[in-house]
Design an enzyme around this catalytic site. Structure first.
Site, PDB file in Angstrom:
ATOM      1  N   CYS A 124       0.889  -1.176   0.000  1.00 14.56           N
ATOM      2  CA  CYS A 124       0.000   0.000   0.000  1.00 14.56           C
ATOM      3  C   CYS A 124       0.913   1.209   0.000  1.00 14.56           C
ATOM      4  CB  CYS A 124      -0.889   0.020   1.240  1.00 14.56           C
ATOM      5  SG  CYS A 124      -1.829   1.571   1.418  1.00 14.56           S
ATOM      6  N   CYS A 163      -0.279   3.372  -6.472  1.00 11.10           N
ATOM      7  CA  CYS A 163      -1.382   2.973  -5.602  1.00 11.10           C
ATOM      8  C   CYS A 163      -1.612   1.513  -5.953  1.00 11.10           C
ATOM      9  CB  CYS A 163      -2.648   3.789  -5.861  1.00 11.10           C
ATOM     10  SG  CYS A 163      -4.095   3.117  -5.006  1.00 11.10           S
TER      11      CYS A 163
END
Lengths: 237, 237
Positions: free
Chosen positions: B86, B197
């Site tokens: 992440c 992302c």
């Protein structure tokens, strides 16, 4: 996910692709809009666990100690119940239960329960590997009802396909061969089939069979979500 | 996998689908014939970690404590280095490092290093979310070279698509919208793009873009396998 939801411990890596398949099915059957709606899982993606097939033939290291260590580690990390997306490894369920104080949810019991619903009162066909068969796990769980079992040759043929899937081969040949092995059980009277090896759902699905197909990975995923979200009470430890 | 191989700790669940994608990419880039060839990973699939986007806007609980607890738990469980699929959560990298004594391998540094190789000496375009952008993680790592950054509106548009992916929507509309946002950076001079992302690689791939696309999830997976198998030395803790 709310504060009351249960943390799932997953003894995984047998094989690693089957564990990812299990995690994906858990995700797909969880009602969720944002990350925080999902189930928390501690996953020991542990391919180091000795081969279950070799151990069952008396040829390899016993995986019981590694499985017990994995279970204890997951409990120490905060898991509130344990699942294991590998059918054969359930032969060492007693080692796992002895190593921890939290409930263990059996893929065997969960799959047989679903197969009974799907087969009506008809015979249940068991598609599995020699190791899982030799452990007698499913035969015990199916006792009291009719079942259709594979011959020694059919079990070895199934394992040969499973080993190809573990090596990354999900080709049409593997699919066709496994479907043919399943349909032989149907020809011998099975009214439902259990895919009792977590590699099988990587290539098989319901559309390939003429009777209901119970995917052990899928039913364990559904049970896991129901238990984690508190829709069903946890079994005794 | 041999006894010398390293156990990987994965702070996951942000989102859970991105963590599964990371695990799948690790599997695919590991040379393996049998289960035991694969990398062992302890995965905390923890969607309970508070929203990184809300925290960065000052609107939600700080995820630092949950991330630090996850890292400490993975170390206690036997992890020898930590990765986190992440990007935005890397804003709390210092909390994570402070909670443990093992190395942390940054997805930001790994992605920027790859993007520099792919862009030649040209500008690097950054496709990301407002939270990741506000943390300045990539801007710092890209300092010393040219970069092409998104406007505030483009960042919000990217997040809207990311939230749709997190809700399970991987439709053509999402794909087209994100591709268009990436190509705007190319139009403004980017010679390579970073998909900064881990939801983005769930819908984007190289074939959609006119310049090299660096998928942060993919490069972290490749780095993870190289480190776990000892092909590269571990960084300092």
């Amino acid at each position: 996910m709310t504060a009351e939801d249960k943390v799932v411990g997953v003894i995984g890596g047998m094989g690693p692709d089957a564990t990812i398949d299990f995690m994906t099915r858990v995700l797909r059957c969880t009602p969720a809009e944002v990350d925080q709606d999902h189930v928390r899982m501690l996953v020991d993606q542990n391919p180091r666990i000795p081969s279950r097939q070799l151990a069952m033939k008396g040829e390899g290291e016993d995986p019981g100690r590694a499985l017990a260590a994995s279970a204890a580690g997951l409990e120490a990390g905060g898991a509130e119940f344990i699942v294991m997306p590998c059918n054969s490894a359930h032969a060492w369920e007693n080692d796992i239960r002895a190593a921890m104080a939290i409930p263990f949810v059996s893929i065997v019991d969960t799959s047989v329960s679903r197969a009974r619903q799907r087969a009506g009162n008809g015979p249940i066909g068991l598609l599995t590997t020699p190791g899982c068969f030799a452990a007698g796990l499913y035969q015990s769980a199916l006792a009291g009802g009719e079942s259709v079992l594979q011959t020694a040759d059919e079990l070895e043929d199934t394992l040969a396909f499973v080993d190809r899937i573990k090596a990354g081969d999900k080709s049409g040949n593997v699919e066709t061969g496994l479907r043919e092995l399943g349909e032989r059980l149907v020809a011998r009277g099975a009214k439902a089939l259990i895919a009792a090896c977590t590699e099988l759902p990587l290539v098989l699905d319901q559309s390939m069979f003429s009777v209901p197909l119970v995917l052990s990975t899928e039913v364990l995923a559904e049970k896991t979500v129901a238990l984690a979200l508190g829709q069903e009470p946890l079994p005794e430890a």
